[in-house]
Write a protein that holds these residues in place. Structure first.
Motif, short mmCIF file in Angstrom:
data_model
loop_
_atom_site.label_atom_id
_atom_site.label_comp_id
_atom_site.label_asym_id
_atom_site.label_seq_id
_atom_site.Cartn_x
_atom_site.Cartn_y
_atom_site.Cartn_z
N ILE A 1 0.84 -1.19 0.00
CA ILE A 1 0.00 0.00 0.00
C ILE A 1 0.87 1.24 0.00
N SER A 2 0.45 2.25 -0.73
CA SER A 2 1.22 3.48 -0.87
C SER A 2 1.61 4.08 0.47
N ASP A 3 2.90 4.36 0.62
CA ASP A 3 3.38 4.96 1.87
C ASP A 3 2.90 6.39 2.04
N GLU A 4 2.43 7.01 0.96
CA GLU A 4 2.00 8.40 1.05
C GLU A 4 0.71 8.56 1.82
N ASN A 5 -0.05 7.49 2.00
CA ASN A 5 -1.34 7.58 2.68
C ASN A 5 -1.38 6.54 3.80
N SER A 6 -0.74 6.87 4.93
CA SER A 6 -0.64 5.89 6.01
C SER A 6 -2.01 5.53 6.57
N GLU A 7 -2.94 6.50 6.60
CA GLU A 7 -4.28 6.21 7.11
C GLU A 7 -4.98 5.20 6.20
N GLY A 8 -4.89 5.42 4.90
CA GLY A 8 -5.47 4.48 3.96
C GLY A 8 -4.80 3.12 4.02
N ALA A 9 -3.48 3.13 4.24
CA ALA A 9 -2.76 1.88 4.35
C ALA A 9 -3.24 1.06 5.54
N MET A 10 -3.44 1.69 6.67
CA MET A 10 -3.91 0.99 7.85
C MET A 10 -5.34 0.50 7.66
N PHE A 11 -6.16 1.28 6.96
CA PHE A 11 -7.53 0.85 6.70
C PHE A 11 -7.54 -0.42 5.85
N GLN A 12 -6.70 -0.42 4.81
CA GLN A 12 -6.64 -1.60 3.95
C GLN A 12 -6.08 -2.80 4.69
N LEU A 13 -5.07 -2.58 5.53
CA LEU A 13 -4.52 -3.66 6.33
C LEU A 13 -5.58 -4.20 7.28
N GLY A 14 -6.35 -3.29 7.90
CA GLY A 14 -7.41 -3.72 8.81
C GLY A 14 -8.46 -4.54 8.11
N THR A 15 -8.82 -4.14 6.89
CA THR A 15 -9.81 -4.89 6.12
C THR A 15 -9.28 -6.28 5.77
N ARG A 16 -8.04 -6.33 5.33
CA ARG A 16 -7.46 -7.62 4.98
C ARG A 16 -7.33 -8.50 6.22
N TRP A 17 -6.92 -7.87 7.33
CA TRP A 17 -6.76 -8.58 8.60
C TRP A 17 -8.08 -9.25 9.01
N SER A 18 -9.17 -8.50 8.91
CA SER A 18 -10.46 -9.03 9.37
C SER A 18 -10.97 -10.13 8.44
N LYS A 19 -10.69 -10.04 7.15
CA LYS A 19 -11.08 -11.11 6.23
C LYS A 19 -10.30 -12.39 6.53
N VAL A 20 -9.01 -12.23 6.82
CA VAL A 20 -8.22 -13.40 7.20
C VAL A 20 -8.70 -13.95 8.54
N ALA A 21 -9.17 -13.06 9.43
CA ALA A 21 -9.71 -13.51 10.72
C ALA A 21 -10.92 -14.42 10.52
N LEU A 22 -11.72 -14.16 9.51
CA LEU A 22 -12.84 -15.04 9.18
C LEU A 22 -12.31 -16.43 8.82
N GLU A 23 -11.30 -16.48 8.00
CA GLU A 23 -10.72 -17.76 7.59
C GLU A 23 -10.05 -18.46 8.78
N HIS A 24 -9.36 -17.68 9.60
CA HIS A 24 -8.66 -18.22 10.77
C HIS A 24 -9.64 -18.84 11.75
N THR A 25 -10.78 -18.20 11.91
CA THR A 25 -11.83 -18.72 12.81
C THR A 25 -12.27 -20.10 12.37
N VAL A 26 -12.59 -20.22 11.09
CA VAL A 26 -13.08 -21.50 10.56
C VAL A 26 -11.99 -22.55 10.58
N LYS A 27 -10.76 -22.16 10.22
CA LYS A 27 -9.63 -23.09 10.21
C LYS A 27 -9.44 -23.76 11.57
#
Length: 234
Positions: free
Chosen positions: A137-163
């Motif tokens: 994610i672009s380093d120029e937008n740290s807020e956007g980067a964290m938002f995208q990381l949070g979104t990806r994190w929570s989607k993986v959390a769905l998979e982790h739960t089921v796993k």
């Protein structure tokens, strides 16, 4: 059945295509270590007297009553102690699942909104990104980067739960009309929780057997709030 109250701490039960989502029963029993609650954030301190979780919205009420975790549990542990055994296991899984997918596009589509803010055309990932990890994610937008990381994190959390044999406990309270969100309409169509819900929707054949939906709370005569179990909204 009419279990759910019309409003709990400012959160109203969600609808689907303008209609109530059929209720099934009231939540009961304790939850396991890998049972994970998903839902919108918001202040429920009027009911939940726990400063660590009372900003997690309606799901915090059920979390407080029956246990389980939220995706933020691991996120907060990661910030405090990256070597925590629970975190290290999740991070390994995150690298495997969250890091191998390349984004199909690097910008939000026309009409994308996050909490009422139009983000259509804004950058999501750096051009040419080969995966969806934070380094993409672009380093120029740290807020956007964290938002995208949070979104990806929570989607993986769905998979982790089921796993790990846990259940996905998805609280729809306060999300408005679910049919709009599934069709990427409205002011919250690209919020994190909305994208989590669409992820479950898209992967229903695989994730559906592990998912339970809730919509609103019922208050018992003894003053206990119980989450209302509903049919899948679609």
């Amino acid at each position: 059945m009419g279990f759910a109250l019309t409003d709990v701490c400012g959160f109203r039960p969600a609808t689907y295509a303008g209609r109530p989502i059929p209720e099934k029963d009231l939540a009961s029993g304790g939850l396991g270590k890998f049972d994970t609650h998903f839902g919108i954030n918001g202040d429920v301190s009027a009911i939940v007297n726990d400063g660590d979780i009372n900003t997690y919205g309606p799901r915090a009420i059920d979390l407080n009553q029956r246990g389980g975790i939220v995706a933020e549990t691991l996120w907060n542990k990661w910030q405090d102690n990256p070597s925590d055994s629970d975190v290290s296991g999740f991070l390994t899984f995150f690298e495997e699942v969250g890091g191998r997918k390349a984004p199909k596009n690097t910008q939000y589509p026309v009409g994308a909104k996050i909490s009422g803010v139009d983000v259509g055309g804004d950058e999501k990932y750096k051009f040419g990104a080969t995966n969806k990890k934070t380094s993409s994610i672009s380093d120029e937008n740290s807020e956007g980067a964290m938002f995208q990381l949070g979104t990806r994190w929570s989607k993986v959390a769905l998979e982790h739960t089921v796993k790990n044999g846990g259940r996905i406990h998805f609280h729809l309270d306060g999300m408005g009309d679910i049919s709009d969100l599934l069709n990427k309409l409205g002011d919250f169509n690209y919020n994190v929780t909305t994208r989590e819900l669409r992820y479950v929707y898209r992967n229903w054949i695989r994730l559906g057997k592990s998912a339970i939906f809730y919509n609103g709370f019922s208050k018992t005569s003894s003053g206990i709030y119980k989450a209302v179990i509903v049919d899948r909204p679609w």
